[in-house]
Scaffold this motif. Structure first.
Motif, PDB file in Angstrom:
ATOM      1  N   ILE A  12       0.845  -1.199   0.000  1.00  0.00           N
ATOM      2  CA  ILE A  12       0.000   0.000   0.000  1.00  0.00           C
ATOM      3  C   ILE A  12       0.876   1.244   0.000  1.00  0.00           C
ATOM      4  O   ILE A  12       0.633   2.199  -0.741  1.00  0.00           O
ATOM      5  N   GLN A  13       1.918   1.207   0.807  1.00  0.00           N
ATOM      6  CA  GLN A  13       2.843   2.338   0.879  1.00  0.00           C
ATOM      7  C   GLN A  13       3.492   2.579  -0.486  1.00  0.00           C
ATOM      8  O   GLN A  13       3.592   3.712  -0.950  1.00  0.00           O
ATOM      9  N   THR A  32       2.300   1.675  -3.473  1.00  0.00           N
ATOM     10  CA  THR A  32       1.288   2.086  -4.444  1.00  0.00           C
ATOM     11  C   THR A  32       0.866   3.535  -4.243  1.00  0.00           C
ATOM     12  O   THR A  32       0.707   4.286  -5.204  1.00  0.00           O
ATOM     13  N   THR A  33       0.689   3.932  -2.994  1.00  0.00           N
ATOM     14  CA  THR A  33       0.174   5.275  -2.682  1.00  0.00           C
ATOM     15  C   THR A  33       1.282   6.310  -2.549  1.00  0.00           C
ATOM     16  O   THR A  33       0.997   7.492  -2.391  1.00  0.00           O
ATOM     17  N   LYS A  34       2.522   5.852  -2.573  1.00  0.00           N
ATOM     18  CA  LYS A  34       3.691   6.742  -2.440  1.00  0.00           C
ATOM     19  C   LYS A  34       3.725   7.459  -1.095  1.00  0.00           C
ATOM     20  O   LYS A  34       4.260   8.553  -0.975  1.00  0.00           O
ATOM     21  N   THR A  35       3.130   6.841  -0.077  1.00  0.00           N
ATOM     22  CA  THR A  35       3.255   7.397   1.273  1.00  0.00           C
ATOM     23  C   THR A  35       4.676   7.155   1.753  1.00  0.00           C
ATOM     24  O   THR A  35       5.347   6.219   1.319  1.00  0.00           O
ATOM     25  N   THR A  36       5.142   8.005   2.643  1.00  0.00           N
ATOM     26  CA  THR A  36       6.553   7.964   3.024  1.00  0.00           C
ATOM     27  C   THR A  36       6.855   7.054   4.207  1.00  0.00           C
ATOM     28  O   THR A  36       8.022   6.859   4.538  1.00  0.00           O
ATOM     29  N   SER A  37       5.823   6.519   4.839  1.00  0.00           N
ATOM     30  CA  SER A  37       6.063   5.631   5.978  1.00  0.00           C
ATOM     31  C   SER A  37       4.877   4.691   6.161  1.00  0.00           C
ATOM     32  O   SER A  37       3.775   4.982   5.680  1.00  0.00           O
ATOM     33  N   PRO A  38       5.094   3.600   6.880  1.00  0.00           N
ATOM     34  CA  PRO A  38       3.961   2.721   7.194  1.00  0.00           C
ATOM     35  C   PRO A  38       2.873   3.462   7.974  1.00  0.00           C
ATOM     36  O   PRO A  38       1.687   3.223   7.762  1.00  0.00           O
ATOM     37  N   SER A  39       3.266   4.381   8.838  1.00  0.00           N
ATOM     38  CA  SER A  39       2.278   5.153   9.609  1.00  0.00           C
ATOM     39  C   SER A  39       1.380   5.963   8.683  1.00  0.00           C
ATOM     40  O   SER A  39       0.163   6.027   8.888  1.00  0.00           O
ATOM     41  N   GLN A  40       1.959   6.588   7.665  1.00  0.00           N
ATOM     42  CA  GLN A  40       1.149   7.349   6.713  1.00  0.00           C
ATOM     43  C   GLN A  40       0.234   6.434   5.908  1.00  0.00           C
ATOM     44  O   GLN A  40      -0.906   6.788   5.618  1.00  0.00           O
ATOM     45  N   ALA A  41       0.733   5.260   5.548  1.00  0.00           N
ATOM     46  CA  ALA A  41      -0.093   4.308   4.801  1.00  0.00           C
ATOM     47  C   ALA A  41      -1.290   3.867   5.628  1.00  0.00           C
ATOM     48  O   ALA A  41      -2.425   3.814   5.132  1.00  0.00           O
ATOM     49  N   ILE A  42      -1.059   3.567   6.894  1.00  0.00           N
ATOM     50  CA  ILE A  42      -2.153   3.148   7.776  1.00  0.00           C
ATOM     51  C   ILE A  42      -3.115   4.304   8.016  1.00  0.00           C
ATOM     52  O   ILE A  42      -4.332   4.125   8.012  1.00  0.00           O
ATOM     53  N   ALA A  43      -2.589   5.521   8.188  1.00  0.00           N
ATOM     54  CA  ALA A  43      -3.448   6.697   8.362  1.00  0.00           C
ATOM     55  C   ALA A  43      -4.316   6.904   7.122  1.00  0.00           C
ATOM     56  O   ALA A  43      -5.500   7.256   7.233  1.00  0.00           O
ATOM     57  N   LEU A  44      -3.756   6.681   5.952  1.00  0.00           N
ATOM     58  CA  LEU A  44      -4.514   6.801   4.709  1.00  0.00           C
ATOM     59  C   LEU A  44      -5.653   5.790   4.672  1.00  0.00           C
ATOM     60  O   LEU A  44      -6.796   6.127   4.337  1.00  0.00           O
ATOM     61  N   ILE A  45      -5.358   4.555   5.040  1.00  0.00           N
ATOM     62  CA  ILE A  45      -6.383   3.509   5.057  1.00  0.00           C
ATOM     63  C   ILE A  45      -7.503   3.886   6.021  1.00  0.00           C
ATOM     64  O   ILE A  45      -8.688   3.791   5.683  1.00  0.00           O
ATOM     65  N   VAL A  46      -7.136   4.315   7.216  1.00  0.00           N
ATOM     66  CA  VAL A  46      -8.137   4.656   8.225  1.00  0.00           C
ATOM     67  C   VAL A  46      -8.956   5.866   7.780  1.00  0.00           C
ATOM     68  O   VAL A  46     -10.186   5.878   7.914  1.00  0.00           O
ATOM     69  N   SER A  47      -8.299   6.868   7.205  1.00  0.00           N
ATOM     70  CA  SER A  47      -9.039   8.059   6.792  1.00  0.00           C
ATOM     71  C   SER A  47      -9.982   7.768   5.631  1.00  0.00           C
ATOM     72  O   SER A  47     -11.056   8.339   5.538  1.00  0.00           O
TER      73      SER A  47
END
Length: 91
Positions: A19-20, A22-37
């Motif tokens: 997911i990180q 694919t979405t180009k998020t910079t950290s696992p925390s951002q990827a999880i925050a994206l999923i939750v949001s």
């Protein structure tokens, strides 16, 4: 911003890494925050479905032709295959 720490099983971490990526998020925390949001509210609302909110669809919605006319139409059409129900099924 409150800090939290979570521990992920290796198989879940692999999904988070994908997911990180694919979405180009910079950290696992951002990827999880994206999923939750994006999906958190939906998950909460649909975790246990309310049968009154999502009733079974009425069969009348899908059957517009009387059953007798379907059977009559099927009898008048030529068979499209040589399959017979007495033959064994080969897998």
């Amino acid at each position: 911003m409150a800090n939290s720490r979570i521990v992920l099983d290796p198989d879940i971490r692999a999904v988070v890494d994908q997911i990180q990526s694919t979405t180009k998020t910079t950290s696992p925390s951002q990827a999880i925050a994206l999923i939750v949001s994006r999906y958190g509210k939906h998950l909460i609302e649909t975790w246990e479905l309310d049968p009154n909110r999502y009733p079974d669809p009425s069969p009348a919605k899908y059957y517009t032709q009387p059953v007798g006319s379907i059977a009559t139409a099927a009898k008048s059409e030529p068979a499209s295959t040589d399959f017979k129900f007495t033959e064994p099924i080969e897998l």
